[in-house]
Design an enzyme around this catalytic site. Structure first.
Site, short mmCIF file in Angstrom:
data_model
loop_
_atom_site.label_atom_id
_atom_site.label_comp_id
_atom_site.label_asym_id
_atom_site.label_seq_id
_atom_site.Cartn_x
_atom_site.Cartn_y
_atom_site.Cartn_z
N ASP A 30 1.14 -17.39 -63.15
CA ASP A 30 1.08 -17.82 -61.76
C ASP A 30 -0.31 -18.37 -61.47
O ASP A 30 -1.30 -17.78 -61.91
CB ASP A 30 1.39 -16.63 -60.83
CG ASP A 30 1.64 -17.05 -59.41
OD1 ASP A 30 0.70 -17.57 -58.76
OD2 ASP A 30 2.76 -16.86 -58.92
N VAL A 95 8.26 -22.03 -53.41
CA VAL A 95 8.83 -23.05 -54.29
C VAL A 95 10.33 -22.78 -54.36
O VAL A 95 10.74 -21.69 -54.78
CB VAL A 95 8.21 -23.01 -55.70
CG1 VAL A 95 8.87 -24.05 -56.60
CG2 VAL A 95 6.70 -23.24 -55.64
N HIS A 99 12.92 -18.09 -59.17
CA HIS A 99 11.99 -17.60 -60.19
C HIS A 99 11.74 -16.12 -59.95
O HIS A 99 11.85 -15.62 -58.84
CB HIS A 99 10.68 -18.39 -60.21
CG HIS A 99 9.97 -18.44 -58.89
ND1 HIS A 99 10.41 -19.22 -57.83
CD2 HIS A 99 8.86 -17.81 -58.46
CE1 HIS A 99 9.60 -19.06 -56.81
NE2 HIS A 99 8.64 -18.20 -57.16
#
Length: 115
Positions: A30, A95, A99
């Site tokens: 990240d 986003v 995920h």
């Protein structure tokens, strides 16, 4: 492929070093880590958010969980890690390509005291 940053990473449009890759997903660090270890496991199939997954995505969702375990083991965090999926902007998703966040490290022990 999705036009999100993750879609561009998966397609190679944005060069990125993968921590892990298989036929269904990739794992990357990240860029704004919230713990000493903060890795994202991203399916190659673009699904906007978990609540958009369809019954035919069941195997992929299970695969992401298994891949997260492999990545955690590869990173040496043992069995002390947290998996987080933010679903929608109200939950902190920024986003819109599904995920999983793998979080591990000393700050998690401190966070346990709070929650």
């Amino acid at each position: 492929m999705s036009d999100t940053i993750f879609g561009k990473i998966i397609s190679g449009e944005i060069p990125t070093d993968f921590i892990y890759e298989d036929e269904h997903c990739v794992a990357i660090n990240d860029i704004h880590p919230q713990a000493p270890v903060h890795v994202l496991v991203i399916p190659k199939k673009p699904i906007e958010k978990l609540s958009d997954a369809e019954p035919e995505d069941q195997a992929l969702l299970g695969h992401l969980m298994l891949a997260a375990g492999k990545v955690a083991k590869q990173l040496g965090v043992g069995d002390a890690f947290r998996l987080i999926v933010n679903n929608g902007s109200g939950a902190g998703q920024t986003v819109f390509h599904l995920h999983l966040h793998i979080l591990a490290g000393s700050t998690l022990a401190e966070a346990r005291m709070l929650g």
